[in-house]
Design an enzyme around this catalytic site. Structure first.
Site, PDB file in Angstrom:
ATOM      1  N   LEU A 181      -3.882  20.020   2.666  1.00 39.76           N
ATOM      2  CA  LEU A 181      -3.482  18.622   2.521  1.00 39.76           C
ATOM      3  C   LEU A 181      -2.095  18.480   3.116  1.00 39.76           C
ATOM      4  O   LEU A 181      -1.282  19.406   3.039  1.00 39.76           O
ATOM      5  CB  LEU A 181      -3.445  18.194   1.052  1.00 39.76           C
ATOM      6  CG  LEU A 181      -4.765  17.936   0.345  1.00 39.76           C
ATOM      7  CD1 LEU A 181      -4.525  17.657  -1.137  1.00 39.76           C
ATOM      8  CD2 LEU A 181      -5.511  16.786   0.986  1.00 39.76           C
ATOM      9  N   ASP A 182      -1.807  17.326   3.679  1.00 37.50           N
ATOM     10  CA  ASP A 182      -0.486  17.052   4.237  1.00 37.50           C
ATOM     11  C   ASP A 182       0.585  17.154   3.148  1.00 37.50           C
ATOM     12  O   ASP A 182       0.305  17.037   1.959  1.00 37.50           O
ATOM     13  CB  ASP A 182      -0.425  15.638   4.825  1.00 37.50           C
ATOM     14  CG  ASP A 182      -1.380  15.428   5.986  1.00 37.50           C
ATOM     15  OD1 ASP A 182      -1.811  16.426   6.593  1.00 37.50           O
ATOM     16  OD2 ASP A 182      -1.681  14.262   6.279  1.00 37.50           O
ATOM     17  N   PHE A 183       1.814  17.294   3.579  1.00 40.66           N
ATOM     18  CA  PHE A 183       2.978  17.450   2.706  1.00 40.66           C
ATOM     19  C   PHE A 183       3.037  16.386   1.613  1.00 40.66           C
ATOM     20  O   PHE A 183       3.283  16.684   0.453  1.00 40.66           O
ATOM     21  CB  PHE A 183       4.246  17.406   3.569  1.00 40.66           C
ATOM     22  CG  PHE A 183       5.523  17.649   2.837  1.00 40.66           C
ATOM     23  CD1 PHE A 183       5.843  18.910   2.357  1.00 40.66           C
ATOM     24  CD2 PHE A 183       6.435  16.615   2.653  1.00 40.66           C
ATOM     25  CE1 PHE A 183       7.041  19.143   1.695  1.00 40.66           C
ATOM     26  CE2 PHE A 183       7.641  16.837   1.990  1.00 40.66           C
ATOM     27  CZ  PHE A 183       7.943  18.105   1.510  1.00 40.66           C
ATOM     28  N   HIS A 213      -4.204  15.023  10.457  1.00 32.78           N
ATOM     29  CA  HIS A 213      -3.854  13.689   9.956  1.00 32.78           C
ATOM     30  C   HIS A 213      -4.980  12.676  10.195  1.00 32.78           C
ATOM     31  O   HIS A 213      -4.724  11.494  10.452  1.00 32.78           O
ATOM     32  CB  HIS A 213      -2.556  13.170  10.587  1.00 32.78           C
ATOM     33  CG  HIS A 213      -1.344  13.950  10.225  1.00 32.78           C
ATOM     34  ND1 HIS A 213      -0.825  13.968   8.956  1.00 32.78           N
ATOM     35  CD2 HIS A 213      -0.542  14.751  10.974  1.00 32.78           C
ATOM     36  CE1 HIS A 213       0.251  14.739   8.930  1.00 32.78           C
ATOM     37  NE2 HIS A 213       0.435  15.236  10.134  1.00 32.78           N
TER      38      HIS A 213
END
Length: 174
Positions: free
Chosen positions: A38-40, A121
């Protein structure tokens, strides 16, 4: 199963940020890797495993393991999103078209999204086609496995044997 909070890196190590691995006691980290990222600033379900075959089965698009996300956006949603997501979208950066994704509009600014791939993303870029910024992105489920609601952000628990086998319907495969 980890409930990843925002501001944590989906990595095994990082010199500058807290990682998903850092959320576990040191005694439980040995040999584990992430089965998907998962993104930051994204939150929700992240899986850790020591089984590379199982991890690849979950992450390969041809396995058709759906991931379920809840998204809030800056601008109101319309039915145009439903058609665009279901057709897939061309990403010139990679020279690919995404697989069809499903979107269910929950309210003017909130939607659920299901997809079987996880390109760089991807969800943010899909909403970006409408110039609509994603404000929050939370993964609720991977396959049949739903994030345990009793886990606070940053908490984890072991998967049960039935969850490991049934997450992608793998227990019914030969």
């Amino acid at each position: 199963m980890v409930n990843k909070p925002a501001g944590v890196v989906s990595a095994t190590s990082d010199d500058q940020h807290t990682t998903v691995m850092d959320l576990l006691p040191a005694s439980q980290r040995q040999g584990l890797h992430l089965a998907g990222r998962l993104d930051f600033n994204s939150t929700g379900l992240v899986l850790l495993t020591n089984d590379g075959v199982w991890s690849r089965q979950l992450s390969q698009p041809q396995s058709q393991v759906r991931k379920h996300y809840r998204v809030t956006v800056e601008q109101p949603l319309t039915e145009a999103y439903v058609a665009a997501f279901s057709e897939g979208m061309w990403f010139a950066f990679e020279g690919i078209k995404t697989r069809p994704a499903e979107i269910k509009i929950r309210s003017a600014y909130e939607a659920d999204v299901w997809l079987c791939e996880g390109r760089y993303h991807q969800i943010k870029r899909m909403f970006g086609r409408f110039d609509n910024k994603v404000l929050t992105l939370h993964r609720l489920a991977i396959g049949h496995l739903v994030l345990d609601e009793s886990l606070a952000p940053g908490e984890s628990r072991d998967l049960l044997p039935g969850e490991v086998a049934d997450i992608a319907g793998l227990s019914s495969r030969g």
